[in-house]
Design an enzyme around this catalytic site. Sequence first.
Site, PDB file in Angstrom:
ATOM      1  N   HIS A  44      11.895 -15.866  -0.981  1.00 17.03           N
ATOM      2  CA  HIS A  44      10.508 -15.801  -0.552  1.00 17.03           C
ATOM      3  C   HIS A  44      10.365 -16.294   0.889  1.00 17.03           C
ATOM      4  O   HIS A  44      11.303 -16.831   1.478  1.00 17.03           O
ATOM      5  CB  HIS A  44       9.624 -16.619  -1.490  1.00 17.03           C
ATOM      6  CG  HIS A  44       9.441 -15.987  -2.837  1.00 17.03           C
ATOM      7  ND1 HIS A  44       8.593 -16.504  -3.783  1.00 17.03           N
ATOM      8  CD2 HIS A  44       9.995 -14.876  -3.396  1.00 17.03           C
ATOM      9  CE1 HIS A  44       8.634 -15.758  -4.880  1.00 17.03           C
ATOM     10  NE2 HIS A  44       9.482 -14.765  -4.656  1.00 17.03           N
ATOM     11  N   GLU A  46       8.815 -18.850   2.252  1.00 17.89           N
ATOM     12  CA  GLU A  46       9.016 -20.269   2.507  1.00 17.89           C
ATOM     13  C   GLU A  46      10.504 -20.610   2.600  1.00 17.89           C
ATOM     14  O   GLU A  46      10.902 -21.424   3.444  1.00 17.89           O
ATOM     15  CB  GLU A  46       8.356 -21.102   1.403  1.00 17.89           C
ATOM     16  CG  GLU A  46       6.846 -20.934   1.315  1.00 17.89           C
ATOM     17  CD  GLU A  46       6.418 -19.849   0.347  1.00 17.89           C
ATOM     18  OE1 GLU A  46       5.365 -20.017  -0.295  1.00 17.89           O
ATOM     19  OE2 GLU A  46       7.129 -18.819   0.236  1.00 17.89           O
ATOM     20  N   THR A 194      -0.694  21.574  -7.772  1.00 19.50           N
ATOM     21  CA  THR A 194      -0.081  21.203  -6.492  1.00 19.50           C
ATOM     22  C   THR A 194       1.432  21.222  -6.595  1.00 19.50           C
ATOM     23  O   THR A 194       2.132  21.721  -5.704  1.00 19.50           O
ATOM     24  CB  THR A 194      -0.566  19.811  -6.045  1.00 19.50           C
ATOM     25  OG1 THR A 194      -1.975  19.847  -5.844  1.00 19.50           O
ATOM     26  CG2 THR A 194       0.115  19.383  -4.753  1.00 19.50           C
ATOM     27  N   GLY A 284      -3.979  17.790  -6.530  1.00 18.96           N
ATOM     28  CA  GLY A 284      -4.866  18.704  -5.843  1.00 18.96           C
ATOM     29  C   GLY A 284      -6.315  18.306  -5.923  1.00 18.96           C
ATOM     30  O   GLY A 284      -6.667  17.178  -6.273  1.00 18.96           O
ATOM     31  N   SER A 290     -11.495  13.981  -9.666  1.00 18.34           N
ATOM     32  CA  SER A 290     -11.637  13.208 -10.906  1.00 18.34           C
ATOM     33  C   SER A 290     -11.617  11.713 -10.632  1.00 18.34           C
ATOM     34  O   SER A 290     -12.354  10.946 -11.271  1.00 18.34           O
ATOM     35  CB  SER A 290     -10.536  13.601 -11.902  1.00 18.34           C
ATOM     36  OG  SER A 290      -9.262  13.191 -11.448  1.00 18.34           O
TER      37      SER A 290
END
Length: 345
Positions: A44, A46, A194, A284, A290
């Site tokens: 991380h 630190e 699509t 698409g 939606s």
Amino acid sequence: MQRCIQLAKLGAGNVAPNPMVGAVLVHNGVIIGEGYHQLYGQAHAEVNCVNNAISNGHEALLSSSVIYVSLEPCAHFGKTPPCADLIIRHKIPEVMVGCRDPFTQVDGKGIEKLRNAGHKVTVGILEKECVDLNKRFFTFHTQDRPYIILKWAQTADGRIGTTGRRLLISNEYSNRLVHKWRSEEQAILVGTKTAMVDDPALTTRLWPGKSPIRLVVDMDLKLPSSLKLFNGESRTIVFNKHRHGDDEDRGIHFYQLKEGADLVPQVLKALKSLNVQSVLIEGGAVLLQSFIDASAWDEARVITNIHLSAGDGVNAPVLQHAGEVREIILEGDRLQIFQPVKADL
């Protein structure tokens, strides 16, 4: 703290589902170490910051320094030990925190542990900026759904395609930017039509960075295996109504949805269970609309070719309750970024 945020952004696209975090050690007004979370599963911010200070020969100064961290230090054992314990072990007396971590295993526990150990902790330094830095992470843990970005390209007369064939709308500069966007999100979603008509690869070919998880809605499992979505270049998840489980030979995961139930809530619930924190929806028109109609979106990025008209074709989605927050011109393309706004009561 501004430097913490700057450092944290270097981890974009590489640390999810962890948040982006930056850390800076300061002694008598001078930075003696800095670091950021570079890769999911690894050290991380630190840890990298303290190690950087020690490698610079400043270990003796830690006990009289201040550490700035853009997000509350963790207090639990995950893939790495707690960062709060690291700060306590090195006796860093003062901690400046950008914002509290909403993750249930942290959520104030790191701050409490540090204070109980006698450390001075100040919370809320550039808090808004630090929350915005990890808006995907915060949305996922506070709203129980991924951060949703809608994206489409449209002609000057508001078409996103022509019936049955692919229409190239955006220019090479916009295309490169879209691939950069893909590298910054965990997943990318398209609908059946699509996938069938455009046969997109949905990878980051034009930008260095990790390709997102590919998601496709194919309720009837009618998409052919020859599509680029199924070429194994990146993990692919198929939302459908017939099958659940993995196809190890093809590297595909099938996620079964309930037939007849609303699509959007089911997809959002599935993505939560799959620990997907951000999704770029590229089409698409029906799928995009939606999510708009369900008010399940956080950003919309619309690219308009101001010189191209299509005449007849597929209408672009219609945003509702949206406010423009930014506009960029890339040659003949106008890029507009929208965010939801609350409807007037």
